[in-house]
Scaffold this motif. Structure first.
Motif, PDB file in Angstrom:
ATOM      1  N   ALA A  86       0.773  -5.898  -1.656  1.00 12.73           N
ATOM      2  CA  ALA A  86      -0.141  -4.791  -1.947  1.00 12.73           C
ATOM      3  C   ALA A  86      -1.314  -5.268  -2.806  1.00 12.73           C
ATOM      4  CB  ALA A  86       0.608  -3.665  -2.644  1.00 12.73           C
ATOM      5  N   LEU A  87      -1.029  -6.085  -3.806  1.00 14.36           N
ATOM      6  CA  LEU A  87      -2.105  -6.587  -4.673  1.00 14.36           C
ATOM      7  C   LEU A  87      -3.028  -7.514  -3.909  1.00 14.36           C
ATOM      8  CD1 LEU A  87       0.001  -7.155  -7.907  1.00 14.36           C
ATOM      9  CD2 LEU A  87      -1.818  -5.459  -7.579  1.00 14.36           C
ATOM     10  N   HIS A  88      -2.489  -8.252  -2.960  1.00 15.08           N
ATOM     11  CA  HIS A  88      -3.338  -9.100  -2.111  1.00 15.08           C
ATOM     12  C   HIS A  88      -4.311  -8.247  -1.305  1.00 15.08           C
ATOM     13  CE1 HIS A  88      -4.562 -12.238   0.678  1.00 15.08           C
ATOM     14  NE2 HIS A  88      -4.141 -11.485   1.686  1.00 15.08           N
ATOM     15  N   LEU A  89      -3.819  -7.163  -0.711  1.00 15.49           N
ATOM     16  CA  LEU A  89      -4.703  -6.267   0.042  1.00 15.49           C
ATOM     17  C   LEU A  89      -5.763  -5.652  -0.861  1.00 15.49           C
ATOM     18  CD1 LEU A  89      -2.491  -4.237   2.553  1.00 15.49           C
ATOM     19  CD2 LEU A  89      -3.904  -6.234   2.977  1.00 15.49           C
ATOM     20  N   LEU A  90      -5.380  -5.252  -2.058  1.00 18.66           N
ATOM     21  CA  LEU A  90      -6.348  -4.661  -2.989  1.00 18.66           C
ATOM     22  C   LEU A  90      -7.427  -5.667  -3.378  1.00 18.66           C
ATOM     23  CD1 LEU A  90      -3.894  -2.606  -5.213  1.00 18.66           C
ATOM     24  CD2 LEU A  90      -5.725  -1.668  -3.788  1.00 18.66           C
ATOM     25  N   GLY A 104     -18.886   3.064   0.069  1.00 18.27           N
ATOM     26  CA  GLY A 104     -18.528   3.054   1.474  1.00 18.27           C
ATOM     27  C   GLY A 104     -17.029   3.002   1.696  1.00 18.27           C
ATOM     28  N   LEU A 105     -16.662   2.752   2.947  1.00 23.05           N
ATOM     29  CA  LEU A 105     -15.278   2.740   3.384  1.00 23.05           C
ATOM     30  C   LEU A 105     -14.873   1.323   3.754  1.00 23.05           C
ATOM     31  CD1 LEU A 105     -12.767   4.460   4.416  1.00 23.05           C
ATOM     32  CD2 LEU A 105     -13.926   4.447   6.648  1.00 23.05           C
ATOM     33  N   ALA A 106     -13.692   0.903   3.316  1.00 26.61           N
ATOM     34  CA  ALA A 106     -13.151  -0.399   3.698  1.00 26.61           C
ATOM     35  C   ALA A 106     -11.666  -0.253   3.944  1.00 26.61           C
ATOM     36  CB  ALA A 106     -13.419  -1.438   2.617  1.00 26.61           C
ATOM     37  N   PHE A 107     -11.124  -1.092   4.837  1.00 31.65           N
ATOM     38  CA  PHE A 107      -9.724  -0.977   5.234  1.00 31.65           C
ATOM     39  C   PHE A 107      -9.117  -2.355   5.416  1.00 31.65           C
ATOM     40  CE2 PHE A 107      -6.350  -0.560   8.443  1.00 31.65           C
ATOM     41  CZ  PHE A 107      -5.590   0.467   7.889  1.00 31.65           C
ATOM     42  N   GLU A 108      -7.857  -2.503   4.999  1.00 36.08           N
ATOM     43  CA  GLU A 108      -7.131  -3.762   5.188  1.00 36.08           C
ATOM     44  C   GLU A 108      -5.709  -3.452   5.655  1.00 36.08           C
ATOM     45  OE1 GLU A 108      -8.009  -6.918   5.039  1.00 36.08           O
ATOM     46  OE2 GLU A 108     -10.092  -6.578   4.400  1.00 36.08           O
ATOM     47  N   HIS A 109      -5.176  -4.353   6.469  1.00 35.02           N
ATOM     48  CA  HIS A 109      -3.840  -4.182   7.054  1.00 35.02           C
ATOM     49  C   HIS A 109      -3.148  -5.534   7.094  1.00 35.02           C
ATOM     50  CE1 HIS A 109      -0.819  -2.978  10.131  1.00 35.02           C
ATOM     51  NE2 HIS A 109      -1.065  -4.162  10.659  1.00 35.02           N
ATOM     52  N   LEU A 110      -1.854  -5.547   6.807  1.00 37.52           N
ATOM     53  CA  LEU A 110      -1.078  -6.768   6.991  1.00 37.52           C
ATOM     54  C   LEU A 110       0.331  -6.416   7.433  1.00 37.52           C
ATOM     55  CD1 LEU A 110       1.160  -7.367   4.535  1.00 37.52           C
ATOM     56  CD2 LEU A 110      -0.881  -8.014   3.283  1.00 37.52           C
ATOM     57  N   ILE A 113       1.802  -1.903  -9.377  1.00 35.29           N
ATOM     58  CA  ILE A 113       0.668  -2.133  -8.466  1.00 35.29           C
ATOM     59  C   ILE A 113      -0.573  -1.416  -8.981  1.00 35.29           C
ATOM     60  CG2 ILE A 113      -0.220  -1.716  -6.138  1.00 35.29           C
ATOM     61  CD1 ILE A 113       2.720  -1.946  -5.160  1.00 35.29           C
ATOM     62  N   GLU A 114      -0.406  -0.186  -9.380  1.00 29.57           N
ATOM     63  CA  GLU A 114      -1.534   0.588  -9.910  1.00 29.57           C
ATOM     64  C   GLU A 114      -2.121  -0.079 -11.151  1.00 29.57           C
ATOM     65  OE1 GLU A 114      -2.461   5.028 -11.771  1.00 29.57           O
ATOM     66  OE2 GLU A 114      -0.516   4.614 -10.846  1.00 29.57           O
ATOM     67  N   TYR A 115      -1.249  -0.521 -12.055  1.00 27.50           N
ATOM     68  CA  TYR A 115      -1.701  -1.149 -13.309  1.00 27.50           C
ATOM     69  C   TYR A 115      -2.508  -2.414 -13.034  1.00 27.50           C
ATOM     70  CZ  TYR A 115      -1.439  -3.611 -17.781  1.00 27.50           C
ATOM     71  OH  TYR A 115      -1.756  -4.300 -18.929  1.00 27.50           O
ATOM     72  N   ARG A 116      -2.120  -3.183 -12.023  1.00 26.30           N
ATOM     73  CA  ARG A 116      -2.770  -4.468 -11.744  1.00 26.30           C
ATOM     74  C   ARG A 116      -3.884  -4.367 -10.706  1.00 26.30           C
ATOM     75  NH1 ARG A 116       2.004  -8.544 -10.495  1.00 26.30           N
ATOM     76  NH2 ARG A 116       0.225  -9.973 -10.292  1.00 26.30           N
ATOM     77  N   SER A 117      -4.146  -3.172 -10.206  1.00 25.10           N
ATOM     78  CA  SER A 117      -5.190  -2.987  -9.198  1.00 25.10           C
ATOM     79  C   SER A 117      -6.583  -3.227  -9.790  1.00 25.10           C
ATOM     80  CB  SER A 117      -5.128  -1.566  -8.638  1.00 25.10           C
ATOM     81  OG  SER A 117      -6.265  -1.280  -7.841  1.00 25.10           O
TER      82      SER A 117
END
Length: 435
Positions: free
Chosen positions: A420-424, A312-318, A365-369
């Motif tokens: 960014a990692l928090h949002l992920l 599905g789809l999920a979205f986060e914003h800060l 960020i990509e590596y720790r996602s």
């Protein structure tokens, strides 16, 4: 019961300015000049995603950048773009073409009547395009393609005895310079297709400054626009095949020839963390932009594709305030307010960062996602200038400023990475609960 089936819709609209809404000629001096002609029109390309009650609009603009000052108030600008999608769920990204209007208030252009009229018109056009894309949504699945493009990008910050020098000042570029790290030459594609296999739209992600036509007095979307034109016109390709595993990964199978056109639908270009990445030459002209765009299109056609497990789809914003250096006068504090977004589609996550982060930040960020596939898009939402790493600040150079184009403290890249990692993590927790 809520229908969580993923749906997608697309639209394109023209946002070409009048010639007097000119281009940036010097960020240091804060000057602009009128355009003399239009080589290619500028576009806003929209992808709307819907799943259940979640609605997200991704809008790719053939512009340099935008900020709170240049749009006369970010929140009001976003609120005017749709009555059906909440403003926070409308993510604006700029391709960062340098042959578009000076739309980030580095000069006084934003105060002119011609600029304000153009801004009013593009707001109306983007609104109509979002509505059109929303009305055209249909059930879809996704496939993910990956490839590489060599020879068109390099690490532009070169240490010399006189300090950090831009690569375009050291011509011709040597093979050793082309091999300097960090640089990300990967090309990613996310194709949204309907139940018949026809493309609704395709996101293309690559990392490089569009400066082939910088300071040339014509309107142009540079290589991102050439890429979109090449793929939307279609061409034959040879592609590889991959079968996805249940956990979102893929196992590679033998490549096979396929003489059918690569149907991409509407192409949405997302530029990556290109704050320290340039093409080998700058201001070479339209032919260089065309070659780069067509080479990227060929890389997409030659990509190896996987079909991930449905999701599905999920979205986060800060939003967060980053610290401004005391040596820089930022007259509008809202120009330093970072708006960071992340969207998840099954095992894929896309993080949208504001301003111009560096390659190392995106790779970390990509590596720790926690996601199987993660893309980092830059130049999103309101621009907050360059975001060099702490090491780059210490080394100096143009990107470190200080000035209107680089006004945040050296700790900003670290803060952005953590956000960014928090949002992920939030997205990952949300998607796991739905399983």
């Amino acid at each position: 019961m809520e229908n969580n089936l993923l749906q997608a819709g697309t639209a394109i609209t023209d946002i070409t300015p009048p010639l007097e809404v000119g281009l940036l000629t010097s960020s240091v001096a804060g000057t602009y000049a009128p355009f003399t002609s239009v080589r290619l029109p500028l576009k806003a390309r929209v992808l709307v995603l819907v799943s259940g009650s979640e609605k997200v609009a991704l809008v790719s603009l053939d512009l340099l950048a935008l900020n709170d000052t240049s749009v006369d108030g970010w929140e009001d600008f976003k609120a005017a773009l749709s009555d059906n999608i909440t403003p926070d769920n409308i993510v604006l990204t700029c391709t960062h073409t340098h042959t578009a209007p000076e739309s980030v208030a580095l000069s006084d252009l934003y105060l002119t009547a011609a600029y304000r009229q153009w801004l009013h018109e593009i707001k109306i056009r983007i609104r109509k395009a979002i509505q059109q894309a929303l009305q055209s949504t249909k059930p879809c699945s996704i496939s993910i393609g990956s490839s590489r493009l060599e020879g068109y990008s390099l690490q532009r910050r070169v240490p010399t005895t006189g300090g950090i020098t831009m690569s375009d000042a050291l011509q011709p570029v040597s093979p050793e310079m082309m091999e300097r790290e960090p640089v990300d030459r990967r090309v990613h594609a996310i194709r949204f297709q309907d139940s018949n296999g026809a493309a609704i739209g395709t996101i293309i992600h690559a990392v490089c400054h569009p400066v082939h036509e910088m300071c040339l007095p014509h309107v142009s979307p540079d290589f991102p626009g050439e890429l979109c034109i090449a793929l939307e016109e279609g061409a034959t390709m040879e592609r590889g095949s991959v079968t996805a595993s249940a956990n979102g990964g893929g196992t590679r199978s033998a490549a096979h020839a396929n003489n059918t056109p690569l149907d991409c639908g509407v192409v949405i270009f997302l530029n990556g963390a290109a704050g320290d990445i340039n093409p080998p030459t700058v201001s070479g002209g339209a032919d260089d932009a065309r070659r780069h765009g067509q080479a990227l299109a060929n890389a997409v056609r030659e990509a190896v594709w996987i079909t991930p497990a449905a999701g599905g789809l999920a979205f986060e914003h800060l939003e967060m305030d980053f610290p401004v250096r005391s040596t820089v006068n930022v007259s509008n504090p809202l120009d330093a307010l970072a708006r960071i977004n992340a969207v998840a589609i099954g095992p894929l996550a896309i993080v949208f960062l504001p301003g111009e982060p560096f390659t190392d930040t995106a790779l970390e960020i990509e590596y720790r996602s926690p996601f199987a596939y993660t893309l980092i898009a830059a130049y999103a939402e309101n621009s907050i200038g360059y975001i060099p790493t702490a090491e780059a600040y210490e080394a100096g150079g143009y990107e470190a400023g200080p000035g209107k184009w680089s006004f945040l403290e050296p700790v900003t890249a670290q803060l952005m990475e953590a956000a960014a990692l928090h949002l992920l993590d939030q997205l990952n927790n949300k998607t796991r609960k739905r399983l």
